[in-house]
Enzyme design. Structure first.
Site, PDB file in Angstrom:
ATOM      1  N   GLU A 149       0.809  -1.225   0.000  1.00  0.00           N
ATOM      2  CA  GLU A 149       0.000   0.000   0.000  1.00  0.00           C
ATOM      3  C   GLU A 149       0.841   1.273   0.000  1.00  0.00           C
ATOM      4  OE1 GLU A 149      -0.234  -1.628   4.340  1.00  0.00           O
ATOM      5  OE2 GLU A 149      -0.116  -2.417   2.297  1.00  0.00           O
ATOM      6  N   CYS A 381     -13.474  16.514  28.081  1.00  0.00           N
ATOM      7  CA  CYS A 381     -14.480  16.040  27.130  1.00  0.00           C
ATOM      8  C   CYS A 381     -15.474  15.100  27.830  1.00  0.00           C
ATOM      9  CB  CYS A 381     -13.814  15.386  25.927  1.00  0.00           C
ATOM     10  SG  CYS A 381     -14.930  15.185  24.515  1.00  0.00           S
ATOM     11  N   HIS A 507     -10.480  19.861  24.234  1.00  0.00           N
ATOM     12  CA  HIS A 507      -9.277  19.039  24.450  1.00  0.00           C
ATOM     13  C   HIS A 507      -8.050  19.934  24.588  1.00  0.00           C
ATOM     14  CE1 HIS A 507     -10.878  14.939  23.748  1.00  0.00           C
ATOM     15  NE2 HIS A 507     -11.785  15.584  23.036  1.00  0.00           N
ATOM     16  N   GLU A 509      -5.246  19.273  25.783  1.00  0.00           N
ATOM     17  CA  GLU A 509      -3.974  18.551  25.586  1.00  0.00           C
ATOM     18  C   GLU A 509      -3.398  18.757  24.187  1.00  0.00           C
ATOM     19  OE1 GLU A 509      -7.171  15.305  24.757  1.00  0.00           O
ATOM     20  OE2 GLU A 509      -6.936  17.165  25.905  1.00  0.00           O
TER      21      GLU A 509
END
EC number: 6.3.4.2
Length: 538
Positions: A149, A381, A507, A509
């Site tokens: 691939e 979250c 989020h 982070e």
């Protein structure tokens, strides 16, 4: 514009992304503007619908792109701000080509891997160059040389090198040099075969990064150089670091990787100033204080599932001259055995994001434990939604309170799906994604942490705090301290009477950096140190 392509051989998970990020750090500290991108050979359009067990963390960018976790390294290690242009998958490539074919843009010609797929890949490189500018673009090719691939991507960069000019393109190949314990020696044969496979495709790397557990002796280095057709100094040892991934730029600089790259690409820039980076690394390796913080999640056995959270805790710890000892806790185990056995002795508890109801009761139990014991708590979250559910049940008296994600028929849906999300049929790229403007209320911990009235943070979720329950939650002592500028959706909650109980729907982070830790993580670690009785560290 100079172009650097990073490939990998022998095995996956060699740390190509980390090596590429570390090189970007060194070049950026030399005064160059560095742009980074990742090409992934899998057929998924993006990682957004992939199971964390398959892929690890989904990293979200400002524009809402759900991308590979290596882009987190790219943004943490540099000052670059990435977009959906910077992550390309085979799925995106084939989808774009087929859409053009259906629209008749190829004028009836036979559509083939060469030139149509390879041209699409090359166009992404030139798009990034034109739209983002800069001095150097570093492109990491996912997967391993030899994978079927990955062949279109390798063929595309081979062609691109010819078109861009040999002096403007550099190939770096990361490979494994395994240590055979029984023979007590390093073996170069896998590297030789990987290099041979790359040459079959038409690519001869200029620099070879040799990932190893043991130092390369001169004989091994010479052997790799000979089979790689490069000078000895262009074989760079990438030995496993003892303490922190943030040591890698320093180790590569010691071996003059950035000097070699600049020389080969004919770039004249001064030596990098690594003083701030060294100071940060020293604080990570030799901290004055220690603090134990529990992360309660459902994918806790996977290192990469909460990668950005772990790194953000490291950044905030170093800022406070403390090592954060992360205790990984399985939410399902807490659900079965109760929180006391797992959470006793922690100075902080963090509930990360996630999807689905598995382990949620364990997270709720951990949140209640933190609230009642006065242990610093941080919810992200789903972690914020869990905090609201726990408070509604155990303080507001709504015993059946939960999220419609877990129970669509609940009597008290304190967390519910956004109205616009109810009409969505496809899963990929359809959540509330990317940067949203958030307003912080005065006289709140949120305003104190940020020192600002308005912030921008990245989101990835479908469910929200239900407006119908906001008044009831606040009347019982929970404060909604921030809302989205658009729609007034609850973005942060806190408990004013608690030492530190803060949760956010976004989020944070994804915006923390080594020498610029996120303000909520800084405040959380500071509170954990105070809970540990270390006020001198604050």
């Amino acid at each position: 514009m100079k172009y650097i392509f990073v490939t990998g051989g022998v095995v996956s998970s060699l740390g190509k992304g980390l090596a590429a990020s570390s090189l970007a750090t060194l070049l950026e500290l030399r005064g160059l503007k560095v742009i980074m991108q990742k090409f992934d050979p899998y057929l998924n359009v993006d990682p957004g619908t992939m199971n964390p067990y398959e892929h690890g963390e989904v990293y979200v960018l400002d524009d809402g792109a759900e991308t590979d976790l290596d882009l987190g390294h790219y943004e943490r290690f540099t000052h670059t701000n990435l977009s959906r242009l910077n992550n390309l998958t085979s799925g995106q490539v084939y989808m774009s080509v087929l859409e053009k074919e259906r629209a008749g843009k190829y004028k009836g010609r036979t559509v083939q891997v060469i030139p149509h797929i390879t041209n699409e890949i090359k166009e992404r490189i030139t798009d990034v160059a034109e739209k983002m500018g800069g001095d150097v673009i570093i492109t990491e090719i996912g997967g391993t040389v030899g994978d079927i691939e990955g062949l279109p991507f390798l063929e595309a960069i081979r062609q691109f090198a010819i078109e861009a000019g040999r002096d403007n393109v550099l190939f770096i190949h990361a490979t494994l040099v395994p240590y055979i314990k029984a023979a007590q020696e390093l073996k170069t044969k896998p590297t030789q075969q990987s290099l041979a496979k790359l040459r079959e495709i038409g690519i001869s790397p200029h620099i070879i990064l040799a990932r190893t557990e043991h130092s390369l002796d001169e004989d091994v280095r010479e052997k790799i150089a000979m089979f790689g057709n490069v000078p000895n100094e262009q074989v760079v040892e990438v030995k496993d670091v003892k303490h922190s991934i943030y040591e890698v730029p320093l180790k590569l600089h010691e071996q003059r990787l950035d000097d070699t790259v600049c020389s080969l690409l004919k770039i004249e820039r001064p030596q990098p100033d690594l003083s701030k980076w060294r100071h940060f690394v020293q604080r990570v390796i030799h901290p004055t204080h220690h603090v134990r913080i529990g992360v309660v999640g459902k994918y806790i056995e996977l290192q990469d599932a909460y990668k950005s959270i772990y790194e953000s805790l490291t950044h905030a710890g170093a800022y406070k001259d403390a090592k954060v000892d992360i205790v990984r806790l399985d939410a399902e185990a807490i659900e079965k055995a109760g929180p006391d056995i797992y959470l006793n002795g922690l100075q902080g508890i963090l509930i990360p994001g996630g999807f689905g109801d598995r382990g949620t009761e364990g997270k709720i139990a951990a949140t209640r434990y933190a609230r009642e014991k006065g242990i610093p708590f941080f919810g992200i979250c789903l972690g914020m939604q869990i905090a609201v559910i726990e408070y509604a049940r155990n303080v507001c008296g709504l015993k059946e309170a939960t999220s419609t994600e877990f129970d669509k028929t609940t009597a008290h849906p304190v967390i519910s799906m956004m109205e616009e999300q109810k009409k969505v049929k496809q899963l990929g790229g359809t959540m509330r994604l990317g940067n949203w403007v958030t307003e912080l209320y005065p006289d709140t911990k949120a305003r104190e942490l940020y020192g600002s009235e308005v912030i921008n943070e990245r989101h990835r979720h479908r469910y929200e705090v239900n407006d119908d329950y906001k008044e009831q939650l606040e009347s019982h002592g929970m404060k909604i301290s921030a809302v989205s500028q658009k729609g007034g959706l609850a973005e942060m909650i806190e408990l004013p009477e608690h030492p530190f109980f803060v949760a956010c729907q976004f989020h944070p982070e994804f915006k923390s950096k080594p020498n610029d830790p996120h303000p909520i993580f800084r405040g959380f670690v500071k509170a954990a140190l105070a809970h540990h009785g270390l006020p001198e560290a604050l």
